[in-house]
Each structure stands twice: as C-alpha cells, then as structure tokens.
Design a protein around this motif. Sequence first.
Motif, short mmCIF file in Angstrom:
data_model
loop_
_atom_site.label_atom_id
_atom_site.label_comp_id
_atom_site.label_asym_id
_atom_site.label_seq_id
_atom_site.Cartn_x
_atom_site.Cartn_y
_atom_site.Cartn_z
N ASN A 24 91.39 11.68 -58.96
CA ASN A 24 91.23 11.05 -57.63
C ASN A 24 90.33 11.90 -56.74
OD1 ASN A 24 92.85 8.87 -58.23
ND2 ASN A 24 94.68 9.70 -57.23
N GLN A 38 86.64 11.78 -57.91
CA GLN A 38 85.94 10.53 -57.66
C GLN A 38 85.71 10.28 -56.17
OE1 GLN A 38 85.04 10.44 -60.97
NE2 GLN A 38 84.83 8.26 -60.51
N LYS A 39 86.70 10.60 -55.34
CA LYS A 39 86.64 10.23 -53.93
C LYS A 39 86.02 11.30 -53.03
CE LYS A 39 88.47 6.31 -54.83
NZ LYS A 39 87.63 5.09 -54.75
N ILE A 40 86.14 12.57 -53.41
CA ILE A 40 85.64 13.65 -52.55
C ILE A 40 84.55 14.47 -53.24
CG2 ILE A 40 86.25 15.73 -51.27
CD1 ILE A 40 87.33 13.13 -50.05
N ARG A 89 81.25 12.80 -53.88
CA ARG A 89 80.61 12.42 -52.60
C ARG A 89 79.90 13.62 -51.96
NH1 ARG A 89 78.37 11.55 -48.65
NH2 ARG A 89 78.79 10.10 -46.92
N THR A 91 96.31 13.99 -52.57
CA THR A 91 95.43 13.47 -53.60
C THR A 91 96.08 12.38 -54.43
OG1 THR A 91 96.08 15.27 -55.09
CG2 THR A 91 94.09 15.60 -53.77
N VAL A 115 94.88 7.45 -52.65
CA VAL A 115 93.46 7.16 -52.53
C VAL A 115 93.11 6.81 -51.08
CG1 VAL A 115 91.64 5.54 -53.22
CG2 VAL A 115 93.23 6.43 -54.93
N LEU A 145 92.54 9.97 -49.07
CA LEU A 145 91.25 10.56 -49.39
C LEU A 145 90.11 9.75 -48.79
CD1 LEU A 145 91.80 11.50 -53.17
CD2 LEU A 145 92.05 12.97 -51.17
N ASN A 146 90.20 8.43 -48.93
CA ASN A 146 89.13 7.55 -48.43
C ASN A 146 89.08 7.48 -46.91
OD1 ASN A 146 87.82 6.69 -50.73
ND2 ASN A 146 89.11 4.91 -51.03
N ASN A 147 90.23 7.30 -46.29
CA ASN A 147 90.28 6.99 -44.86
C ASN A 147 90.32 8.21 -43.96
OD1 ASN A 147 90.37 4.30 -45.67
ND2 ASN A 147 92.60 4.22 -45.58
N GLU A 178 87.69 12.02 -46.34
CA GLU A 178 86.25 11.81 -46.38
C GLU A 178 85.65 11.91 -44.98
OE1 GLU A 178 82.94 8.41 -47.52
OE2 GLU A 178 84.86 8.41 -48.57
#
Length: 210
Positions: A73, A76-78, A81, A176, A179, A182-184, A187
């Motif tokens: 997770n 992929q998300k942090i 990016r 972690t 998601v 991590l996304n909202n 990031e």
Amino acid sequence: MKKKLVLIVLFIFPLVAYLFFASGVNNFGRLPILTEQISDITKLDGTATLQDKITVLGFLGSDVEKRKGNAFNLNQKIYKRFHEFNDFQLVMLVPNGEEESIEELKAELGQLSATDKWNFVFASPKEIKTFFSGLKTNLSLGDDFGTSHVFIIDKDRNLRGRDDDEDLGTKYGFNTTSVADLNNKMEDDMKIILAEYRLALKKNNADRSK
C-alpha cells in the motif's frame, strides 16, 4: 450568450482556480512540527541517515509476511508518487534476524517499482523500542516491534504531522492499512512538506542573486 460562457470557462474559471490554490499554499504552507530533533538512525546503522532527507519512517516488525500488504500500500500510494524527488527516502526499522524476509520483500516490491529509495535498517528489539519512544507519539509498537503507522520526518529530523486533524486532533502517523488515509491525508501532507522546501530553495536562490 454562448460566447460569453465560453470566455468565462476559458479565462475566468482558471483565474479563480489559481487564486484558490494560491491561497491554499499561503494558508497551509507548513506542516506542523509535533516532535523536534528525533535521534538519527546513524546510531543504529552507520550507512543511513535522516539528516537532510525527507523521510517516510516505518517499523516493519518481526512478522514481515504479516505486514507485506502495508508495504505494498505504501509503495503504490506514497513511494511511487514521490520517490523521484532527490531528497526523498523511505526507511523501515526491522528487528535483527529478518534479513532473508526483507530480501524477499524487496524482490516483490521490485516487480512493482524501483526500490532504490527503500531503506531497511536492522536493529535489536530494544533499540527499536527506544528509537520509537523518541518519536513521542500517542501510538505504540505491537508485540512484533512493528506498527502499521508510518511517520513523516523532515530534513532537520523533526516529526511532522497534523495538530488539527478532523478525526484525531493531533495526528502523528498515517495508517498504511488504510488506503483512504494514505490517499486523502498522507499524500496531501507530503505535497505540503515538499512544497515548503521548494519554496525555501527558491527564496534562498533569489536572495543569493540579489
């Protein structure tokens, strides 16, 4: 009438959007410092350092298999990016004896992205507990000396987070397992701290050119 609408869409809306985001940068230009000057990991591993790096710091624990999903997770998300930023790194503290499990994890992560900025620091459980305590958070390590939460550490080894989080009030770390977290949240906070350093660099360069 249609021409006026087209002009509004093409010119007025972008201007309003610019002003909105410019205001956001001014209002949210710094991520709060929650813990100052944590210890450097050079005391645990002479080849790695938190100093002068923007670090995502985690504690993977002795059951690496159990936390693989968390690592994926985060990757992929942090990591994917932000890993191209020069000063960015990801550091995971891991109990001694898990070297083989980490090599397997790195191989699996390598199938998804480059892993050059994934750093694994091995230490005794006592050293890991002491280091974690130095973060001075309201979180705790599990029995495996790991946690699903990761932390943002700035170039001066300050722990950054939120002191006005809508859910927690003070938010030291990011889960972690989630998601959405991590996304909202994470990031956004990574974008803020990177923008903060970019603005500081531009200011320093401008001052030197005067």
